[in-house]
Motif scaffolding. Structure first.
Motif, PDB file in Angstrom:
ATOM      1  N   MET A  23     -14.397  -0.221 -11.132  1.00  0.00           N
ATOM      2  CA  MET A  23     -13.410  -0.095 -12.212  1.00  0.00           C
ATOM      3  C   MET A  23     -12.091  -0.742 -11.812  1.00  0.00           C
ATOM      4  SD  MET A  23     -14.111   3.750 -13.622  1.00  0.00           S
ATOM      5  CE  MET A  23     -12.738   3.664 -14.769  1.00  0.00           C
ATOM      6  N   ALA A  24     -11.644  -0.470 -10.587  1.00  0.00           N
ATOM      7  CA  ALA A  24     -10.379  -1.041 -10.122  1.00  0.00           C
ATOM      8  C   ALA A  24     -10.442  -2.561 -10.113  1.00  0.00           C
ATOM      9  CB  ALA A  24     -10.037  -0.513  -8.723  1.00  0.00           C
ATOM     10  N   GLU A  25     -11.567  -3.121  -9.645  1.00  0.00           N
ATOM     11  CA  GLU A  25     -11.718  -4.579  -9.646  1.00  0.00           C
ATOM     12  C   GLU A  25     -11.696  -5.122 -11.068  1.00  0.00           C
ATOM     13  OE1 GLU A  25     -15.337  -5.374  -7.540  1.00  0.00           O
ATOM     14  OE2 GLU A  25     -14.508  -4.684  -5.630  1.00  0.00           O
ATOM     15  N   GLY A  26     -12.416  -4.469 -11.968  1.00  0.00           N
ATOM     16  CA  GLY A  26     -12.480  -4.928 -13.350  1.00  0.00           C
ATOM     17  C   GLY A  26     -11.147  -4.853 -14.071  1.00  0.00           C
ATOM     18  N   LEU A  27     -10.315  -3.938 -13.652  1.00  0.00           N
ATOM     19  CA  LEU A  27      -9.002  -3.757 -14.283  1.00  0.00           C
ATOM     20  C   LEU A  27      -7.880  -4.401 -13.474  1.00  0.00           C
ATOM     21  CD1 LEU A  27      -9.449  -0.017 -15.276  1.00  0.00           C
ATOM     22  CD2 LEU A  27      -9.498  -1.997 -16.811  1.00  0.00           C
ATOM     23  N   TYR A  28      -8.266  -5.112 -12.410  1.00  0.00           N
ATOM     24  CA  TYR A  28      -7.284  -5.760 -11.512  1.00  0.00           C
ATOM     25  C   TYR A  28      -6.281  -4.737 -10.982  1.00  0.00           C
ATOM     26  CZ  TYR A  28      -9.342  -9.801 -13.744  1.00  0.00           C
ATOM     27  OH  TYR A  28     -10.243 -10.714 -14.228  1.00  0.00           O
ATOM     28  N   GLY A  29      -6.821  -3.576 -10.587  1.00  0.00           N
ATOM     29  CA  GLY A  29      -5.977  -2.505 -10.072  1.00  0.00           C
ATOM     30  C   GLY A  29      -6.385  -2.122  -8.668  1.00  0.00           C
ATOM     31  N   ASP A  30      -5.856  -1.031  -8.209  1.00  0.00           N
ATOM     32  CA  ASP A  30      -6.145  -0.509  -6.880  1.00  0.00           C
ATOM     33  C   ASP A  30      -6.792   0.854  -7.004  1.00  0.00           C
ATOM     34  OD1 ASP A  30      -4.859  -2.609  -5.412  1.00  0.00           O
ATOM     35  OD2 ASP A  30      -2.923  -1.696  -5.892  1.00  0.00           O
ATOM     36  N   LEU A  31      -7.651   1.157  -6.077  1.00  0.00           N
ATOM     37  CA  LEU A  31      -8.220   2.488  -5.962  1.00  0.00           C
ATOM     38  C   LEU A  31      -7.301   3.262  -5.026  1.00  0.00           C
ATOM     39  CD1 LEU A  31     -10.658   4.147  -6.850  1.00  0.00           C
ATOM     40  CD2 LEU A  31     -11.848   3.352  -4.814  1.00  0.00           C
ATOM     41  N   ARG A  32      -6.861   4.451  -5.460  1.00  0.00           N
ATOM     42  CA  ARG A  32      -5.876   5.217  -4.689  1.00  0.00           C
ATOM     43  C   ARG A  32      -6.370   6.626  -4.415  1.00  0.00           C
ATOM     44  NH1 ARG A  32      -0.773   2.828  -4.385  1.00  0.00           N
ATOM     45  NH2 ARG A  32      -0.772   0.814  -5.411  1.00  0.00           N
ATOM     46  N   ASP A  33      -5.818   7.204  -3.349  1.00  0.00           N
ATOM     47  CA  ASP A  33      -6.202   8.561  -2.970  1.00  0.00           C
ATOM     48  C   ASP A  33      -5.312   9.588  -3.650  1.00  0.00           C
ATOM     49  OD1 ASP A  33      -3.794   8.639  -1.565  1.00  0.00           O
ATOM     50  OD2 ASP A  33      -4.740   8.484   0.403  1.00  0.00           O
ATOM     51  N   GLU A  34      -5.479  10.856  -3.258  1.00  0.00           N
ATOM     52  CA  GLU A  34      -4.727  11.933  -3.914  1.00  0.00           C
ATOM     53  C   GLU A  34      -3.228  11.874  -3.641  1.00  0.00           C
ATOM     54  OE1 GLU A  34      -6.541  13.799  -0.120  1.00  0.00           O
ATOM     55  OE2 GLU A  34      -7.160  12.370  -1.627  1.00  0.00           O
ATOM     56  N   GLN A  35      -2.801  11.111  -2.624  1.00  0.00           N
ATOM     57  CA  GLN A  35      -1.373  10.918  -2.360  1.00  0.00           C
ATOM     58  C   GLN A  35      -0.869   9.597  -2.953  1.00  0.00           C
ATOM     59  OE1 GLN A  35      -3.272  12.198   0.465  1.00  0.00           O
ATOM     60  NE2 GLN A  35      -2.526  14.164  -0.215  1.00  0.00           N
ATOM     61  N   HIS A  36      -1.702   8.946  -3.757  1.00  0.00           N
ATOM     62  CA  HIS A  36      -1.376   7.689  -4.428  1.00  0.00           C
ATOM     63  C   HIS A  36      -1.253   6.505  -3.472  1.00  0.00           C
ATOM     64  CE1 HIS A  36      -0.830  10.051  -8.031  1.00  0.00           C
ATOM     65  NE2 HIS A  36      -0.051  10.861  -7.330  1.00  0.00           N
ATOM     66  N   SER A  37      -1.854   6.630  -2.280  1.00  0.00           N
ATOM     67  CA  SER A  37      -1.907   5.514  -1.337  1.00  0.00           C
ATOM     68  C   SER A  37      -3.170   4.707  -1.624  1.00  0.00           C
ATOM     69  CB  SER A  37      -1.961   6.014   0.104  1.00  0.00           C
ATOM     70  OG  SER A  37      -0.807   6.758   0.415  1.00  0.00           O
ATOM     71  N   VAL A  38      -3.097   3.387  -1.403  1.00  0.00           N
ATOM     72  CA  VAL A  38      -4.271   2.545  -1.611  1.00  0.00           C
ATOM     73  C   VAL A  38      -5.390   3.020  -0.702  1.00  0.00           C
ATOM     74  CG1 VAL A  38      -5.186   0.199  -1.423  1.00  0.00           C
ATOM     75  CG2 VAL A  38      -2.902   0.569  -2.367  1.00  0.00           C
ATOM     76  N   LEU A  39      -6.571   3.157  -1.272  1.00  0.00           N
ATOM     77  CA  LEU A  39      -7.736   3.626  -0.519  1.00  0.00           C
ATOM     78  C   LEU A  39      -8.269   2.490   0.337  1.00  0.00           C
ATOM     79  CD1 LEU A  39      -8.835   6.484  -0.808  1.00  0.00           C
ATOM     80  CD2 LEU A  39     -10.634   5.590  -2.237  1.00  0.00           C
TER      81      LEU A  39
END
Length: 63
Positions: A23-39
């Motif tokens: 999903m993140a790749e398809g939306l040109y976004g980042d996957l993030r953890d519960e602290q909003h840091s990039v996974l």
């Protein structure tokens, strides 16, 4: 994902991470953890270890 929860927590985590990455790749976004840091791969491995430790404790408490 919340524990306790899925029947096979580690498989559920892997499916969730795979789906999230796609999903993140398809939306040109980042996957993030519960602290909003990039996974990162290291963070994903840490999540797997946490799930494995949870499963181990569950087995011990039910023995």
């Amino acid at each position: 994902m919340q524990l306790p929860g899925p029947q096979d927590p580690l498989a559920a985590l892997d499916r969730m991470l795979t789906t999230g990455r796609r999903m993140a790749e398809g939306l040109y976004g980042d996957l993030r953890d519960e602290q909003h840091s990039v996974l990162t791969p290291q963070t994903m491995e840490h999540l797997r270890q946490r799930v494995q430790e949870f499963e181990r404790r569950q087995r011990v408490s039910h023995s």
